[in-house]
Write an enzyme that holds these catalytic residues in place. Structure first.
Site, PDB file in Angstrom:
ATOM      1  CG  ASP A 228      -2.037   0.991   1.179  1.00 38.11           C
ATOM      2  OD1 ASP A 228      -1.857   2.065   0.573  1.00 38.11           O
ATOM      3  OD2 ASP A 228      -3.099   0.699   1.737  1.00 38.11           O
TER       4      ASP A 228
ATOM      5  CG  HIS B 156      -0.807   8.339   5.611  1.00 36.96           C
ATOM      6  ND1 HIS B 156      -1.426   9.372   4.962  1.00 36.96           N
ATOM      7  CD2 HIS B 156      -1.305   7.196   5.070  1.00 36.96           C
ATOM      8  CE1 HIS B 156      -2.270   8.893   4.062  1.00 36.96           C
ATOM      9  NE2 HIS B 156      -2.212   7.582   4.102  1.00 36.96           N
TER      10      HIS B 156
ATOM     11  CG  HIS C  91      -2.903   8.469  -0.509  1.00 41.73           C
ATOM     12  ND1 HIS C  91      -4.142   7.881  -0.622  1.00 41.73           N
ATOM     13  CD2 HIS C  91      -2.384   7.994   0.657  1.00 41.73           C
ATOM     14  CE1 HIS C  91      -4.355   7.078   0.413  1.00 41.73           C
ATOM     15  NE2 HIS C  91      -3.305   7.136   1.217  1.00 41.73           N
TER      16      HIS C  91
ATOM     17  CB  THR D 229      -6.446   2.631   0.692  1.00 37.63           C
ATOM     18  OG1 THR D 229      -5.225   3.319   0.977  1.00 37.63           O
ATOM     19  CG2 THR D 229      -6.245   1.142   0.911  1.00 37.63           C
TER      20      THR D 229
ATOM     21  CG  ASP E 188      -0.956   4.192   3.040  1.00 38.24           C
ATOM     22  OD1 ASP E 188      -1.072   5.064   2.160  1.00 38.24           O
ATOM     23  OD2 ASP E 188      -1.714   4.117   4.022  1.00 38.24           O
TER      24      ASP E 188
ATOM     25  CG  ASP F  27      -3.172   1.606  -2.530  1.00 39.33           C
ATOM     26  OD1 ASP F  27      -1.938   1.750  -2.472  1.00 39.33           O
ATOM     27  OD2 ASP F  27      -3.901   1.752  -1.521  1.00 39.33           O
ATOM     28  CG  HIS F  28      -2.585   5.360  -2.888  1.00 40.22           C
ATOM     29  ND1 HIS F  28      -1.577   5.693  -2.004  1.00 40.22           N
ATOM     30  CD2 HIS F  28      -3.508   4.680  -2.160  1.00 40.22           C
ATOM     31  CE1 HIS F  28      -1.874   5.255  -0.808  1.00 40.22           C
ATOM     32  NE2 HIS F  28      -3.040   4.631  -0.861  1.00 40.22           N
TER      33      HIS F  28
END
Length: 496
Positions: free
Chosen positions: A40, A196, A345, A76, A192, A239-240
């Site tokens: 992620d 963050h 994101h 997500t 991920d 995912d991103h």
């Protein structure tokens, strides 16, 4: 007679022992194997920030895309659902990590497994099972959702971030090794989570990226130990991406439009904010309160959301949509907790910072090939093509990523159907879905043993007419057990 019976029993057991130890079980023996793995929030350029010898090994003998373009909004849950359905968010209906549905008059939370929130798309594991395959899903978003009465054959009942990464690998690889499944989906929440907390350009993110690479290395080692590394088709993606933010760059919705003057509700997918006017006649006035009022935010009426976003034609998309400029955030008000994260994101999916990475390895893929960027909507169709199954309606096409695939030599004697896939490597196995020479040997051996058994039984019946008895009735038991730690349940789905 006793020695003759013993000989017959020994012959039968020998045949079954060879089948159990020399070939995979029915779930995977004649089917291509596909495993999709998501790290992620793994931005496309993270591979350049630290040494990644394990990712590099897969790239050197597989394929890599320069990046893939995720779908808007770049969050997500929507993007993981796009990867496994091939649908844009307006099509599959998972329009954010948070959602409001005016028809239900309810809001969606990330722990919800109610099928009504997910029934706009059919994941690849469901298509696989409907067409004779078996699937294992480890913590993938939507992996514990019941789709029209069907759950994955193996799945975790609830998301648990504390489950060690190596244990996740062990669970899913054991299912492949034991021949229980031909498809798997595996999820990791890093980088991920750390992106963050610390931001994508921080020093703190570097050891997390190295840890992700070591996790890929453990996956590779397990596959090599089991002899599956050259047979299984692995897709590792995300995912991103992630971009840097600051607590000083925050826009507050209520400072633009007072909800006491024009009542509205919000659904926050910061840096995206959905505005739902309580009265339709107030929509224009509320929109005018945001439109053009700050250069770091764009306000759209639903009907004017750019077509390129594919984020308009769904009732879960609000009448007014606020999109922050990269690096900025949007929150409801100042009464709640102030955002302190340094990375996020969700922004415009044209931004390079929002794009994830893509690596693939296996018999279906070329070796040492770098592909041009492509949309993540094509990943679903690609997996269906390799699995040899018919896809559900989707917004992608495997033809868009044909360049990733190895050539498929076809003889006039053994021509695959349109759903067949590329051949496996030179490890004694034939092309996708073909029969290996070891399997042929096993079939011949089993056939010979069956002939021997029949001959011996006939001889016994001739010597003793009363030998043949009425067969004992029995009910076969399907063994769907899974070795697991009792504190970390992974449920076999018993569908009879």
């Amino acid at each position: 007679m006793t020695s003759l019976k013993a000989a017959v029993l020994s012959a039968v057991l020998a045949a079954f022992w060879w089948e159990a130890t020399g070939t995979p079980t029915a779930a995977s023996a004649s089917k291509p194997l596909v495993l999709i793995v998501s790290f992620d929030g793994f931005r496309w350029d993270y591979l350049t920030k630290v040494d990644t010898p394990n990712f590099d090994e897969l790239i050197a003998s597989g394929v890599q895309a320069k990046y893939i373009k995720d779908v808007f909004i770049t969050k997500t849950f929507p993007n993981h659902f796009t990867l496994v359905t091939g649908l844009y968010e307006e099509s599959h209906g998972v329009t954010g990590n948070a959602m409001y549905d005016p028809a239900f008059n309810q809001s969606f939370g990330m722990n919800s497994t109610d099928p009504k929130w997910w029934n706009g798309g059919e994941p690849v594991w469901i298509a696989n099972q409907k067409q004779g395959g078996r699937s294992s899903v480890v913590l993938w978003p939507s992996g514990n959702v019941n789709f029209s009465g069907i759950l994955p054959d193996y799945f975790f009942p609830a998301y648990d971030a504390s489950i060690p990464f190596q244990h996740r690998v062990d669970v899913i690889i054991d299912n492949f090794v034991n021949g229980r499944v031909n498809f798997g989906a595996l999820y990791f929440q890093e980088p991920d989570h750390s992106g963050h907390l610390f931001g994508p350009d921080s020093q703190e993110i570097l050891p997390i990226l190295s840890m992700c690479d070591r996790t890929a290395g453990y996956l590779i080692s397990r596959l090599k130990e089991s002899g599956l590394f050259e047979r299984i088709n692995i897709i590792i993606t995300s995912d991103h991406g992630m971009t840097t933010i600051s607590p000083e760059r925050v826009l507050v919705v209520e400072e633009f439009v007072d909800p006491n003057t024009f009542p509205y509700r919000t659904t926050s997918n910061n840096p995206i904010m959905s505005i739902w006017p309580e009265n339709d006649e107030d929509t224009e006035a509320i929109y005018n309160g945001f439109h053009g009022k700050n250069q770091n935010m764009t306000a759209y009426l639903k009907e004017n959301i750019p077509a390129k976003f594919h984020y308009r034609d769904n009732r879960r998309i609000s009448p007014i949509l606020l999109v922050a400029k990269e690096g900025w955030q949007i929150i409801d008000n100042r009464t709640g907790s102030w955002p302190t994260h340094l990375g996020t994101h969700g922004y415009n999916n044209d931004l390079m910072s929002m794009h994830p990475f893509f690596i693939a390895h296996g018999p279906a893929f070329k070796k040492g090939f770098v592909a041009e960027p492509f949309s993540s909507t094509n990943v679903y169709a690609l997996m269906c093509h390799i699995l040899g199954i018919n896809p559900s309606p989707n917004n992608g096409s495997w033809e868009n990523v044909r360049s990733l695939l190895a050539p498929t030599p076809v003889s006039t004697r053994d021509r695959p159907s349109t759903n067949d896939v590329s051949p496996t490597g030179g490890d004694g196995h034939s092309g996708g879905g073909g029969i290996s020479k070891f399997t042929i040997f096993g079939i011949c051996l089993a056939a010979g043993l069956v002939i021997l058994v029949i001959t011996l039984l006939a001889a016994m019946c001739l010597k003793q007419r009363t030998y043949c008895e009425k067969p004992m009735s029995y009910q076969p038991i399907a063994d769907t057990s899974l070795e697991k730690d009792t504190q970390e349940p992974f449920l076999p789905n018993s569908r009879l």
